[in-house]
Enzyme design. Structure first.
Site, PDB file in Angstrom:
ATOM      1  CG  PHE A  16      29.679  -0.774 -16.354  1.00 22.85           C
ATOM      2  CD1 PHE A  16      29.161   0.044 -15.451  1.00 22.85           C
ATOM      3  CD2 PHE A  16      30.760  -0.151 -17.089  1.00 22.85           C
ATOM      4  CE1 PHE A  16      29.292   1.269 -15.320  1.00 22.85           C
ATOM      5  CE2 PHE A  16      30.775   1.285 -17.104  1.00 22.85           C
ATOM      6  CZ  PHE A  16      30.186   1.847 -15.873  1.00 22.85           C
ATOM      7  CB  CYS A  17      26.574  -6.205 -14.660  1.00 24.63           C
ATOM      8  SG  CYS A  17      25.894  -7.763 -14.619  1.00 24.63           S
ATOM      9  N   PRO A  18      28.749  -7.850 -16.648  1.00 24.66           N
ATOM     10  CG  PRO A  18      28.819 -10.076 -17.996  1.00 24.66           C
ATOM     11  CD  PRO A  18      28.584  -8.539 -18.003  1.00 24.66           C
ATOM     12  CG  ASP A  22      27.858  -2.254 -12.113  1.00 25.71           C
ATOM     13  OD1 ASP A  22      27.105  -1.585 -11.927  1.00 25.71           O
ATOM     14  OD2 ASP A  22      28.159  -3.131 -12.975  1.00 25.71           O
TER      15      ASP A  22
END
Length: 80
Positions: A16-18, A43
């Protein structure tokens, strides 16, 4: 035997981000300028983040598509 449509691959599924963009930032340096990197991610934020990454750093986003809940990007490394 078929020729692959890319030179290297980054599997960012489940991240997931980042994290996907951070991994992409490192992985793109392993690819020769002009060569293609395939990125696979799950994501949804990558559909926003990866095009911006390419635009900001001078890489070409050749292809972007969704395949069964996975986001697939084909990036041609820029000269810089």
């Amino acid at each position: 035997m078929t020729v692959p449509e890319f030179d290297a691959e980054l599997d960012a599924r489940g991240l997931f981000c980042p994290e996907p963009v951070m991994m992409l930032h490192n992985r793109i340096n392993d690819v020769e300028p002009g060569h293609l990197l395939r990125v696979v991610a799950t994501d949804p934020s990558t559909t926003r983040d990866i095009p911006r990454f390419c635009q900001f750093l001078g890489h070409e986003l050749v292809k972007e598509e969704e395949q069964g809940g996975e986001f697939v990007f084909l990036i041609r490394r820029g000269e810089a």
